[in-house]
Design a protein around this motif. Structure first.
Motif, mmCIF file in Angstrom:
data_model
loop_
_atom_site.group_PDB
_atom_site.id
_atom_site.type_symbol
_atom_site.label_atom_id
_atom_site.label_comp_id
_atom_site.label_asym_id
_atom_site.label_seq_id
_atom_site.Cartn_x
_atom_site.Cartn_y
_atom_site.Cartn_z
ATOM 1 N N PRO A 193 0.739 -1.186 -0.052
ATOM 2 C CA PRO A 193 -0.062 0.028 0.121
ATOM 3 C C PRO A 193 0.874 1.212 -0.084
ATOM 4 C CG PRO A 193 -0.813 -1.581 1.572
ATOM 5 C CD PRO A 193 0.456 -2.185 1.270
ATOM 6 N N ASN A 221 -5.083 -9.842 1.232
ATOM 7 C CA ASN A 221 -6.145 -9.022 2.170
ATOM 8 C C ASN A 221 -5.802 -9.053 3.474
ATOM 9 O OD1 ASN A 221 -7.469 -8.148 -0.484
ATOM 10 N ND2 ASN A 221 -8.572 -10.087 -0.341
ATOM 11 N N GLU A 223 -5.688 -6.692 5.775
ATOM 12 C CA GLU A 223 -6.256 -5.588 6.205
ATOM 13 C C GLU A 223 -7.803 -6.099 6.744
ATOM 14 O OE1 GLU A 223 -7.386 -4.716 1.906
ATOM 15 O OE2 GLU A 223 -5.626 -5.670 3.125
ATOM 16 N N VAL A 253 0.919 -0.166 9.438
ATOM 17 C CA VAL A 253 -0.270 -0.516 10.109
ATOM 18 C C VAL A 253 -0.856 0.858 10.576
ATOM 19 C CG1 VAL A 253 -0.368 -1.281 12.574
ATOM 20 C CG2 VAL A 253 1.235 -2.406 11.263
ATOM 21 N N TYR A 256 -3.275 1.354 7.649
ATOM 22 C CA TYR A 256 -4.331 0.229 7.792
ATOM 23 C C TYR A 256 -5.414 0.829 8.987
ATOM 24 C CZ TYR A 256 -2.942 -3.053 4.316
ATOM 25 O OH TYR A 256 -2.439 -3.676 3.141
ATOM 26 N N LYS A 259 -7.192 3.933 7.926
ATOM 27 C CA LYS A 259 -8.156 3.537 6.680
ATOM 28 C C LYS A 259 -9.443 2.740 7.297
ATOM 29 C CE LYS A 259 -8.009 1.138 2.075
ATOM 30 N NZ LYS A 259 -8.786 -0.142 2.332
ATOM 31 N N LEU A 260 -9.116 2.058 8.178
ATOM 32 C CA LEU A 260 -10.004 1.099 8.639
ATOM 33 C C LEU A 260 -11.279 1.810 9.502
ATOM 34 C CD1 LEU A 260 -8.336 -2.117 9.580
ATOM 35 C CD2 LEU A 260 -9.942 -2.062 7.755
ATOM 36 N N LEU A 395 1.174 -8.680 6.719
ATOM 37 C CA LEU A 395 1.500 -7.559 6.622
ATOM 38 C C LEU A 395 3.182 -7.135 6.490
ATOM 39 C CD1 LEU A 395 -0.869 -6.153 9.534
ATOM 40 C CD2 LEU A 395 -0.963 -5.908 7.247
#
Length: 463
Positions: A193, A221, A223, A253, A256, A259-260, A395
């Motif tokens: 990413p 995937n 995440e 991290v 992510y 984003k999450l 990751l």
């Protein structure tokens, strides 16, 4: 003139850490990487031993990237007499400075704590090196750009190539007489990413390839799995502690989690980054936009969403808080650093979750937790483990087996030898078998301190 080049494997051979590869040719000596050993005690003890060669006789050091297991021995190299140039990319120099200062600070703090509480057999306990000794390295750094050939002597020329993994990371193409030696360093992911895909070598007579995940395939995937674990852990209303490497893994991290949370896929709990160095690395990202995909606006939003803990007093205060939260803290394998303070408070809590997000080396606390340890030894004491300990795979900043195989597929001809390095024995053997199956290359897994000779032809005026 026909002669031999000698390669010495003084680190990252049949183990993951301590990268040091010494090349000797006609009296000239070049060291590729200069890292610390981590993990098993017998490996860590090697850091305290003098090098098996005269540091003052070394001409040059070339660094693939700035992680501790590739740069962490530099203060000791300089202390032992090295005075030459240390070639690296701009981001690698900046990261190496942060890493070395942080390493020295942790060692000084650990020695101070050991002396205060008397849990070291050494009296007094001393740091491996000091902050001043780390700073003594800095004036030797020589900034180089990627893709440009740099002449070191009539025998050696090299260039850096983009390699993903972390910002500033490269593989090295080294021309030694009439042969090309390629040192992979740590190879990044094809789909990352934050970083671009690694470039690939086209010409190589001898290849040194890492094998950290030589026997593994990363799941897709990650995440999704990260979100699932955080949602599950949050139901217990406890703290989630994520040990992270301050360089790249922390930023990935953080990306992510931002984003999450922004997509409402994880609960709205506070997120803390207890690594001032992790924040400084984000700033390095900002200074070197051509090395990565992260936009300035994304970096700004991440910094706004995730609170950075700077002072030790803040760490202590956050550690005793019962508020549900997510804490990212170094070190990534729980070998030291501020994450141990959180372990002291949360390992014994059933409501807590310890979430691993990267490779956990043999002999580290992170590996012990994943292997089901019911007690951990930290700072001279044993601590019971009641927290949930789990791993999110995928990751990693390291290429997996398929990506390592793919990294070799642009070579124009078969190399004479492929040395498989930077991996635990099982991973190295798995990668060796796969390379031999796919390419039929001659592969060697060198032992620590092994030496090999490669015939080369030196052109002189008589030829």
């Amino acid at each position: 003139m026909e002669t031999n080049l000698t390669i010495h494997f003084f680190g990252a051979a049949s183990t993951v850490t301590g990268s040091k590869y010494l090349l000797e040719l006609s009296g000239e000596k070049i060291l590729i990487d200069c890292g610390l050993f981590q993990g098993l005690k017998e490996l860590r003890l090697l850091n305290w031993q003098a090098l098996p060669f005269d540091a003052a006789s070394l001409d040059t050091v070339i660094l693939t990237h700035g992680h501790l297991d590739h740069v962490g021995y530099l203060p000791l190299l300089v202390k032992q007499g090295f005075k030459g140039k240390i070639h690296a990319t701009g981001p690698t120099i900046e990261i190496a400075k942060l890493i070395l200062l942080d390493s020295a600070k942790i060692q000084e703090e650990d020695a101070k704590r050991a002396n205060k509480y008397g849990f070291s057999k050494h009296h007094p306990a001393k740091p491996l090196y000091t902050t001043a000794e780390a700073e003594a390295v800095f004036h030797l750094f020589q900034l180089q750009t990627i893709d440009n050939w740099i002449k070191l002597s009539n025998l050696f020329t090299f260039r850096f190539r983009y390699n993903g993994h972390i910002v500033g990371a490269t593989f090295i193409e080294l021309k030694a007489a009439d042969k090309v030696f390629v040192f992979s360093g740590d190879i990044g992911r094809q789909e990352d990413p934050l970083l671009f895909p690694p470039h690939k070598p086209e010409k190589a007579d001898v290849v040194f390839i890492e094998s950290t995940y030589g026997g593994r395939l990363h799941p897709a995937n990650p995440e999704i799995r990260l979100a699932e674990i955080i949602r599950q852990a949050s139901k217990k209303k406890g703290t989630i502690v994520i040990p992270v490497f301050a360089v790249e893994r922390a930023q990935l991290v953080m990306f992510y989690l931002w984003k999450l949370k922004n997509e409402h896929l994880i609960p709205d709990v506070p997120i803390y980054m207890d690594s001032p160095m992790g924040q400084e690395v984000l700033q390095i990202f900002g200074k070197h936009p051509s090395w990565h995909k992260l936009s300035p606006s994304e970096a700004k939003q991440i910094r706004r969403e995730i609170k950075v803990i700077n002072k030790q007093e803040e760490t202590e205060k956050l550690a005793v808080s019962n508020q549900p939260k997510i804490i990212l803290a170094a070190s990534g394998m729980a070998t030291g650093g501020r994450v141990l303070t959180y372990f002291e408070h949360y390992l014994g809590q059933k409501s807590a979750t310890i979430l691993m997000v990267g490779y956990q080396g043999e002999g580290t606390r992170g590996r012990a937790l994943l292997d089901g340890a019911t007690q951990l030894k930290m700072r001279g004491k044993f601590w019971d483990v009641h927290a949930t300990c789990t791993l999110v795979e995928g990751l990693s900043a390291h290429a997996d087996q398929s990506e390592l195989i793919d990294w070799l597929n642009n070579l124009e001809k078969n190399p004479e030898k492929v040395f498989i390095v930077h991996g635990e024995p099982e991973s190295s053997r798995a990668l060796k078998a796969k390379i031999e199956e796919v390419y039929r290359y001659t592969c060697i897994i060198p032992e620590l301190n092994a030496a090999y000779t490669i015939p080369v032809h030196i052109i002189d005026h008589k030829d």
